[in-house]
Scaffold this motif. Structure first.
Motif: not given
Length: 463
Positions: A195-206, A231-232, A294-305
């Motif tokens: 049941k592990a989420a697809d993104s579980r532990g991925v940043p460290k794994f990357v 995509y996170n 789109i040359p300039q797209y800003t992602a994760f705008t709901g997170r801190k700057k």
């Protein structure tokens, strides 16, 4: 083809002590020795307990399992294929399947991490001494994906009902490395519960996969490719810390939809595929599409700057043949499109970046190879034993890939099943003379030249 004699004229008998069924294990396991597999296991894997023995015994068990997987074993019992005929005369330290099973069940999480360290270094050695990743000093792609492995035992640790209703699974995570000229090799693997989420532990794994790629000689441009489940902000941050580029599918969330629908009509570029490619959603073959950026797209705008990222959003669209065209104000028919956006900071031109991103699908070939080989089963009821089995499969896959690179241009890009059939599963009769062993191989073996080149290379002086 038919049997040349009647059934009454043919008989069979087991008992020749001078035959072996997998003569190709001789050069392949010799390559493993030259790449330091036993030494790395002795240095890094520290199992305790009387049954597990010292470092040399641990190395013998690991190499026995790797040898069995190389020959085609997909379960612990299948490791018995190493204990036949003249194999003890050619190889020392072959362990029984029961011994290997006890060894795997002794693994803990810490021991699994130690085996990961062996895998990481064991990839770097053949990459340095064989043409395993040609062109890696210029560009390399690191692909990340997960897979779902069905299991059947109710007592199997970590097995849970996951994405597929009524099916118990484990949820391994994989990362591969390839270049524009090479087949992928395995950079890292992780076993996860069902049941592990697809993104579980991925940043460290990357982060680990990107570091492994650098150790394997990927000193040029490194591009991480992944699907939308990765995509996170954590994955993008891991790429930037490692000095790598990213190319990640985004899916169609509300922010992406607004950005896509803001693209001017005249910004879309027509592209045609030399050969039709399957649609990722419907499986239908498509031969043309349109791409815009789109040359300039800003992602994760709901997170801190600090977590927000501005980069390129490249969108491919294809006609949705399942839906009828929409009638416009003037009675004109307008096609309905399906959009496939991805977020990237790689410097290539739009069409090249889109083409390279689609080649992320090469990791699916590795997953298919795994399930046709040692990952046909996850053989133990214990989670960490299966985690060790997964890592040992990754090491075996890389070893076979390195062996193929020492034979011929065809075998450099062949599947592991083909490498096994052409180079490993070769019968031989052994003869002893003057303290030397000679392997007598079949006459007219179709891949004789490739096999001989591998054998001579690994038994010659170090390059």
């Amino acid at each position: 083809m038919q049997v040349s004699h009647t059934s009454a004229a043919v008989s069979a008998a087991f008992g020749d002590p001078n035959l072996i069924a997998h003569a190709g294990l001789v050069p392949v396991m010799r390559l493993a020795e030259r790449c330091g597999l036993s030494r790395l296991v002795t240095e890094k894997v520290k199992l305790t307990g009387a049954k597990n023995g010292a470092g040399a015994a641990t190395a013998a068990k690991v190499t026995s399992i790797v040898g069995g997987m190389t020959a085609g074993a997909d379960s612990i019992d299948d490791l018995a294929m190493l204990r036949h005929g003249a194999m003890p005369a050619v190889f020392g330290g072959i362990r029984a399947p029961s011994t290997s099973g006890t060894f795997l069940r002794a693994f803990t999480h810490g021991h699994a991490l130690q085996l990961h360290a062996v895998h990481r270094r064991f990839l770097a050695e053949p990459a340095a001494h064989t043409p395993l990743l040609p062109g890696s000093e210029a560009m390399a792609f690191i692909d990340v994906d997960s897979t779902h492995k069905r299991v059947y035992g109710r007592a199997k640790q970590g097995a849970e009902y996951g994405r597929f209703k009524g099916i118990r699974i484990l949820h391994p995570l994989l990362a591969t490395i390839c270049t524009p000229q090479s087949r992928p090799v395995i950079a890292a693997v992780r076993m996860r519960r069902g049941k592990a989420a697809d993104s579980r532990g991925v940043p460290k794994f990357v982060s680990e996969a990107l570091a492994t790629a650098r150790e394997a000689g990927c000193t040029g441009t490194r591009i991480l490719r992944a699907d939308s489940q990765f995509y996170n902000a954590g994955v993008i941050a891991a790429c930037r810390r490692a000095g790598a580029h990213f190319s990640v599918t985004t899916g169609m969330n509300p922010s992406i939809k607004r950005a896509v629908h803001s693209i001017p009509h005249d910004a879309w570029q027509q592209i045609s595929y030399p050969t039709a490619v399957p649609d990722s959603e419907t499986g239908e073959l498509i031969s043309d599409a349109e791409v815009a950026e789109i040359p300039q797209y800003t992602a994760f705008t709901g997170r801190k700057k600090a977590d927000r990222v501005t980069a390129r959003l490249i969108v491919r669209r294809i006609r949705d043949l399942a839906k009828p065209a929409v009638v416009g104000e003037q009675g004109k028919l307008f096609p309905v499109w399906r959009y496939h956006p991805f977020f990237t900071d790689q410097p290539a031109p739009t069409l090249q970046a889109e083409r390279e991103h689609r080649h992320h699908a090469v990791i699916e070939q590795v997953i298919a190879d795994s399930k046709a080989g040692a990952l046909a089963h996850l053989p133990s009821g214990q989670f960490h034993a299966n985690a060790a089995w997964l890592t040992l499969w990754a090491m075996t896959s890389n070893l076979l890939r390195a062996a193929g690179c020492l034979t011929s241009a065809f075998h450099t890009k062949a599947t592991t099943a083909t490498l096994r059939a052409h180079l490993v599963q070769v019968p031989a009769r052994i003869a002893r003379s003057a303290r030397r062993i000679t392997l007598h191989l079949p006459h007219n073996w179709p891949w004789r030249q490739a096999w001989t080149h591998l054998f001579d290379t690994v038994h010659g002086p170090p390059g």
